[in-house]
Motif scaffolding. Structure first.
Motif, mmCIF file in Angstrom:
data_model
loop_
_atom_site.group_PDB
_atom_site.id
_atom_site.type_symbol
_atom_site.label_atom_id
_atom_site.label_comp_id
_atom_site.label_asym_id
_atom_site.label_seq_id
_atom_site.Cartn_x
_atom_site.Cartn_y
_atom_site.Cartn_z
ATOM 1 N N ILE A 112 3.757 10.137 -9.571
ATOM 2 C CA ILE A 112 3.092 10.377 -10.859
ATOM 3 C C ILE A 112 2.382 11.724 -10.842
ATOM 4 O O ILE A 112 2.472 12.505 -11.796
ATOM 5 C CB ILE A 112 2.103 9.240 -11.179
ATOM 6 N N ALA A 113 1.671 12.014 -9.733
ATOM 7 C CA ALA A 113 0.957 13.292 -9.617
ATOM 8 C C ALA A 113 1.935 14.465 -9.648
ATOM 9 O O ALA A 113 1.681 15.494 -10.287
ATOM 10 C CB ALA A 113 0.145 13.329 -8.324
ATOM 11 N N GLU A 120 0.832 -1.207 0.000
ATOM 12 C CA GLU A 120 0.000 0.000 0.000
ATOM 13 C C GLU A 120 0.865 1.254 0.000
ATOM 14 O O GLU A 120 0.574 2.221 -0.715
ATOM 15 C CB GLU A 120 -0.928 -0.011 1.213
ATOM 16 N N LYS A 125 3.955 5.694 -5.425
ATOM 17 C CA LYS A 125 3.904 5.721 -6.879
ATOM 18 C C LYS A 125 2.897 6.766 -7.360
ATOM 19 O O LYS A 125 3.170 7.529 -8.303
ATOM 20 C CB LYS A 125 3.516 4.340 -7.411
ATOM 21 N N THR A 126 1.727 6.828 -6.693
ATOM 22 C CA THR A 126 0.692 7.808 -7.057
ATOM 23 C C THR A 126 1.185 9.229 -6.843
ATOM 24 O O THR A 126 0.974 10.105 -7.678
ATOM 25 C CB THR A 126 -0.580 7.568 -6.222
ATOM 26 N N VAL A 127 1.867 9.454 -5.708
ATOM 27 C CA VAL A 127 2.390 10.789 -5.401
ATOM 28 C C VAL A 127 3.426 11.213 -6.435
ATOM 29 O O VAL A 127 3.424 12.353 -6.918
ATOM 30 C CB VAL A 127 3.000 10.816 -3.982
ATOM 31 N N ARG A 139 3.869 1.482 -1.170
ATOM 32 C CA ARG A 139 4.489 1.566 -2.492
ATOM 33 C C ARG A 139 3.515 2.173 -3.496
ATOM 34 O O ARG A 139 3.885 3.022 -4.312
ATOM 35 C CB ARG A 139 4.932 0.181 -2.942
ATOM 36 N N ASP A 140 2.229 1.760 -3.428
ATOM 37 C CA ASP A 140 1.218 2.307 -4.335
ATOM 38 C C ASP A 140 0.997 3.796 -4.089
ATOM 39 O O ASP A 140 0.850 4.580 -5.035
ATOM 40 C CB ASP A 140 -0.105 1.547 -4.170
ATOM 41 N N ILE A 141 0.960 4.168 -2.813
ATOM 42 C CA ILE A 141 0.771 5.587 -2.474
ATOM 43 C C ILE A 141 1.935 6.415 -2.986
ATOM 44 O O ILE A 141 1.757 7.489 -3.583
ATOM 45 C CB ILE A 141 0.611 5.767 -0.950
#
Length: 204
Positions: A45-46, A35, A41-43, A37-39
């Motif tokens: 990318i944003a 989770e 990655k999202t940050v 790692r996903d967060i």
């Protein structure tokens, strides 16, 4: 009573429970790492998307000083469209953000001004009023006459623009009367609206 001897590899009830707990904790830890790692990655990318948008599409700028009063006040935040001039050219009346021509290219300083003359125009300040191509300009966005010295007629060349602050009190605006015409490549974008403070949201 004879002692109970467990054969090699046989688990006691206690061992079995501890093994389940360890597996449960490991699974929970793996989920947490996944989770996070996903967060992350999202940050990332944003952040990259916002960086690219900021570089090529829009910018958020803060007004400093009084050079654009009464249109803009100090510390108001502007939404600046950086894409619009890739598709067209600045027009008379546009409020623009531009690089300060009066400082070296190694420094980053920006000004907010209004375009009053475009390529091919002849701009002149006569008797404290603005003339473009010999015609007196109606400027509802300013509340005073142009104070200070008059400016002889200036013929703008290709990709040259004449910019002025809306505050025409003497010494209140460092603009083309001070540093001359500006090049189109030095105009960063068009200020479209004030987005902060919320109570003063408005278009320009």
């Amino acid at each position: 009573m004879e002692p109970i001897i467990h054969s090699k590899g046989e688990e006691t009830p206690e061992d079995h429970g501890e093994g389940k707990n360890r597996r449960r904790m490991k699974a929970s830890s793996n989920r947490l790492v996944s989770e996070l790692r996903d967060i992350l990655k999202t940050v990332v990318i944003a952040f990259v998307i916002m960086l690219l948008l900021n570089m090529f599409v829009f910018n958020l700028s803060m007004v400093k000083g009084q050079s654009m009063m009464p249109t803009l006040e100090g510390y108001e935040r502007l939404f600046v469209d950086k894409l619009v001039y890739n598709l067209g050219h600045p027009k008379r009346g546009d409020v623009v953000v531009l690089k300060d021509p009066s400082i070296g290219t190694d420094k980053k300083s920006f000004l907010v001004k209004r375009v009053v003359g475009v390529p091919g125009d002849t701009v002149e300040v006569r008797k404290h009023t603005l003339f473009v191509n010999g015609k007196l300009q109606d400027e509802p966005y300013t509340d005073v006459k142009i104070e200070g010295d008059d400016v002889p007629a200036v013929k703008l060349g290709e990709k040259e623009y004449y910019v002025m602050g809306d505050n025409r009190h003497a010494g209140r605006s460092k603009d083309s009367r001070f540093f001359g015409s500006v090049q189109e490549e030095d105009i960063v974008g068009r200020a479209d609206f004030v987005f902060w403070p919320i109570s003063k949201i408005r278009g320009l």
